[in-house]
Design a protein around this motif. Structure first.
Motif, PDB file in Angstrom:
ATOM      1  N   UNK A 127       5.689   7.587   6.736  1.00 55.26           N
ATOM      2  CA  UNK A 127       5.708   7.807   5.282  1.00 55.26           C
ATOM      3  C   UNK A 127       4.955   9.085   4.943  1.00 55.26           C
ATOM      4  N   UNK A 128       3.878   9.375   5.696  1.00 55.17           N
ATOM      5  CA  UNK A 128       3.153  10.635   5.469  1.00 55.17           C
ATOM      6  C   UNK A 128       4.062  11.834   5.733  1.00 55.17           C
ATOM      7  N   UNK A 162       0.842  -1.202   0.000  1.00 55.01           N
ATOM      8  CA  UNK A 162       0.000   0.000   0.000  1.00 55.01           C
ATOM      9  C   UNK A 162       0.874   1.247   0.000  1.00 55.01           C
ATOM     10  N   UNK A 163       1.886   1.287   0.889  1.00 54.61           N
ATOM     11  CA  UNK A 163       2.767   2.455   0.918  1.00 54.61           C
ATOM     12  C   UNK A 163       3.533   2.561  -0.402  1.00 54.61           C
ATOM     13  N   UNK A 201      18.482   8.560   4.877  1.00 54.31           N
ATOM     14  CA  UNK A 201      17.073   8.877   4.663  1.00 54.31           C
ATOM     15  C   UNK A 201      16.838  10.303   4.176  1.00 54.31           C
ATOM     16  N   UNK A 202      17.498  11.324   4.730  1.00 51.34           N
ATOM     17  CA  UNK A 202      17.264  12.671   4.185  1.00 51.34           C
ATOM     18  C   UNK A 202      17.818  12.861   2.776  1.00 51.34           C
ATOM     19  N   UNK A 203      18.888  12.151   2.393  1.00 52.09           N
ATOM     20  CA  UNK A 203      19.491  12.401   1.094  1.00 52.09           C
ATOM     21  C   UNK A 203      18.682  11.823  -0.054  1.00 52.09           C
ATOM     22  N   UNK A 204      17.896  10.792   0.202  1.00 48.46           N
ATOM     23  CA  UNK A 204      17.126  10.152  -0.865  1.00 48.46           C
ATOM     24  C   UNK A 204      16.014  11.090  -1.323  1.00 48.46           C
ATOM     25  N   UNK A 205      15.500  10.891  -2.563  1.00 52.49           N
ATOM     26  CA  UNK A 205      14.306  11.634  -2.964  1.00 52.49           C
ATOM     27  C   UNK A 205      13.151  11.330  -2.006  1.00 52.49           C
ATOM     28  N   UNK A 206      12.232  12.285  -1.809  1.00 52.82           N
ATOM     29  CA  UNK A 206      11.206  12.140  -0.761  1.00 52.82           C
ATOM     30  C   UNK A 206      10.414  10.831  -0.811  1.00 52.82           C
ATOM     31  N   UNK A 207       9.935  10.360  -1.985  1.00 53.12           N
ATOM     32  CA  UNK A 207       9.184   9.095  -1.952  1.00 53.12           C
ATOM     33  C   UNK A 207      10.045   7.932  -1.476  1.00 53.12           C
ATOM     34  N   UNK A 208      11.359   7.986  -1.781  1.00 52.58           N
ATOM     35  CA  UNK A 208      12.257   6.909  -1.329  1.00 52.58           C
ATOM     36  C   UNK A 208      12.494   7.028   0.168  1.00 52.58           C
ATOM     37  N   UNK A 209      12.632   8.260   0.676  1.00 55.88           N
ATOM     38  CA  UNK A 209      12.743   8.413   2.127  1.00 55.88           C
ATOM     39  C   UNK A 209      11.529   7.806   2.801  1.00 55.88           C
ATOM     40  N   UNK A 210      10.356   8.059   2.204  1.00 55.91           N
ATOM     41  CA  UNK A 210       9.124   7.527   2.785  1.00 55.91           C
ATOM     42  C   UNK A 210       9.145   6.012   2.775  1.00 55.91           C
TER      43      UNK A 210
END
Lengths: 115, 510
Positions: B355-356, B83-84, B232-241
């Motif tokens: 993730x949100x 789902x995520x 986690x901060x360096x990845x693109x936002x959807x990947x961080x999520x």
């Protein structure tokens, strides 16, 4: 027993190389050494003195069957080598990109993030 | 038909198809990835209605063949991952437009999903390791996807530490194989129970230490957490999520639970199982303390969220560790069950709100171009939807009633006190307030306050980006209020799967 001990020594050497060296190419070498140590360990688990290849043929004497080495660990090592190759190529690719950005392999120069 | 192999086959096939079609069709990733992940998400949710099942790969029955197993715990993780995954892909469609090489991005994303699904359905130790490597390699590449100096450094750091974890895991798996002569998890569990009477010999203890270290590194428990606040901060936002939302849970927490509860049989009360239970509780407490304290001082929004992940994973591990310790010392089953349920519930909630939060940080970065909290402020007026969803997630993770995070933390605390660890419970309560403190900081600096210069020009993100945010925000409230619906169907079967290791052996070996 000694061979298992040597595996641990090899693993520790890899770990030392990884932790102590500042050059990222040497860090990669440390990872590779650790990888080899584990592969060696797996092979030794399945090793038998005077063992033969585990290929079953009709009418084999029971004595030969008992001398078979364990084929499973060899299959594991093959898989592990392939995975290791994938990781290694990714590491080297990133290492090249890091060199292009900074002009050096020295981790203490590259390092900006605080952890 | 048993759908278990499809959870691996569909994303793996998609990961192959997308770059192949991408040669002629530039939008292959944008078109195919949402379709495939939607199918996976629907399948995973429907998995709830199915009974626990085993699939024999190639028709070879275990312990010789490789088995795929779905029980309550696997189903819980499958729902979270798929789902995520679907929501992150939806968010990526607009967010990733500024990047190049998008077919590669979607391909790696699908590989990561394939690896994680593989880890949670695998019933074989070595198979689990292979899928874990598939997911890890994809996530190393995705962290460095921006190929900036910072991304590459974070990716390299993650790669080095992840490789060390993998080496440790393989060493542990080899040792377990040498001792028990099997790689099938149920068969290993039966061997340990029958041959050693549940007692662990030194080799198994060593292997267990390697497992705890390897999976602990993937889960970013505190002594092994150094890579997470960079990666986690360096990845693109959807990947961080994805990383904070599901990767650390499916590769770390899930694997620890499965190995120590179902394979090692922590409930037997041997000396070894008490050692491991103690280690789990210690790592959990350290994570709660270190993650909480370091999060307060952060001014980079995503870095704050990353440290908060460490702290919250600590709460998950605390619930599970206390449950393990009560089981190992022969305490009341009901208390152990409550603790484990609390841990799993908090894990499920953390999937929704973390993730949100990471997706909303991406939306904020997309609209304002920064994630420095000092340069943000007054976003409430400019981006009402993103601000509203961020608020929901922040209230939920900080444990404000009636949001989901409150209930799960409450269950963990009650179970800890009932188990007699009042001191640990007090520390956990204090750091629940610390969580509240740093999310109040998020609210004050980003959502409220005076409108800063950068926010002045910001506009609400497009619908494709805020729809996933709204869905996850509904989940943040819904998981808490609708527990009578979600609990008996998803969470309690997962708890039962952990509590009854004999049932797992019975299920796989028949």
């Amino acid at each position: 027993m000694t061979v298992y001990f040597m595996c641990i020594v090899l693993l520790t050497m890899g770990l030392y190389c990884l932790v102590a060296k500042k050059n990222i190419v040497k860090k990669i070498l440390g990872i590779v050494i650790m990888d080899y140590a584990v592969n060696l360990y797996l092979i030794i688990i399945g090793y038998k003195t005077g063992g033969v290849a585990p290929i079953i043929e009709p009418n084999m004497p029971a004595a030969t069957l008992e001398r078979f080495v364990d084929p499973l660990t060899q299959a594991l090592v093959l898989t592990s080598i392939v995975i290791g190759l994938g990781v290694l190529s990714l590491m080297v690719a990133m290492c090249i990109r890091l060199y292009e950005k900074h002009g050096t392999f020295d981790m203490s120069v590259i390092s900006k993030l605080r952890g | 038909m048993n759908p278990l192999p499809l959870y691996v086959a569909i994303p793996l096939g998609a990961a192959f198809l997308i770059p192949l079609l991408g040669i002629w069709w530039r939008k292959s990733g944008e078109t195919l990835a949402p379709l495939f992940t939607l199918v996976l998400a629907i399948m995973a949710v429907l998995q709830v209605t199915r009974p626990a099942a085993v699939y024999h790969m190639g028709g070879w029955a275990p312990p010789v063949g490789i088995a795929l197993v779905s029980d309550g715990l696997s189903t819980l993780l499958l729902i979270a991952i798929n789902v995520v995954g679907f929501l992150c892909i939806l968010f990526s469609l607009k967010y990733m437009q500024t990047y190049t090489g998008l077919t590669k991005y979607y391909s790696l994303f699908m590989l990561m999903v394939a690896g994680m699904n593989g880890v949670v359905v695998s019933g074989d130790l070595f198979n689990l390791y292979v899928f874990l490597e598939v997911a890890s390699i994809a996530s190393y590449a995705l962290v460095a996807f921006g190929v900036g100096a910072e991304e590459l450094e974070a990716g390299f750091k993650y790669l080095i530490l992840g490789s060390v974890a993998s080496v440790m895991l393989l060493f542990g798996i080899g040792t377990v194989y040498a001792v028990t002569g099997s790689l099938n998890m149920a068969d290993v569990a039966r061997e340990i129970a029958m041959r050693f009477g549940g007692e662990m010999n030194p080799a198994l203890l060593l292997a267990g230490a390697f497992f705890l270290m390897g999976f602990g590194l993937k889960a970013a428990l505190v002594p092994f957490h150094a890579w997470l606040p960079d990666a986690h901060p360096s990845a693109p936002a959807p990947i961080s999520a994805m990383l904070s939302g599901v990767v650390i849970k499916s590769l770390g927490i899930y694997a620890i639970c499965r190995i120590f509860f179902n394979v090692y049989g922590i409930a037997t009360g041997s000396a070894g199982s008490i050692i491991f239970a103690n280690a789990m509780v210690t790592f959990a407490l350290l994570s709660i303390i270190v993650g909480g304290l370091l999060a307060i001082g952060q001014w980079d929004y995503k870095r704050l969220l990353a440290y908060s992940s460490i702290g919250q994973i600590g709460y998950v591990m605390l619930g599970i560790g206390v449950g393990a310790r009560v089981l190992a010392t022969g305490g009341q089953l009901s208390v152990a069950g409550l603790a484990i349920l609390g841990g799993l519930f908090h894990m499920f909630n953390h999937v929704a709100f973390k993730s949100l939060l990471f997706l909303s940080s991406g939306a904020i970065q997309h609209a304002t171009g920064t994630r420095d909290m000092k340069q943000l402020g007054g976003l409430r007026e400019k981006m009402p939807i993103t601000s509203f969803t961020t608020n929901m997630a922040a209230l939920s993770i900080a444990g404000v009633p009636p949001f989901s995070g409150f209930w799960s933390k409450l269950v963990i605390l009650i179970a800890t006190i009932k188990a007699g660890y009042t001191g640990i419970a007090i520390v956990a309560i204090i750091f629940a307030f610390v969580t509240l403190v740093y999310y109040i900081k998020v609210q004050r600096e980003i959502l409220y306050g005076t409108v800063s210069k950068l926010v002045e020009k910001a506009r609400e993100v497009p619908a494709l980006m805020y729809v996933p945010l709204i869905i996850l925000a509904i989940a943040c409230v819904g998981l808490g209020l609708l527990y009578p619906v979600v609990g008996p169907r998803v969470l309690e079967p997962a708890r039962d799967a952990l509590m009854n290791s004999a049932e797992y052996i019975q299920l796989v070996l028949g």
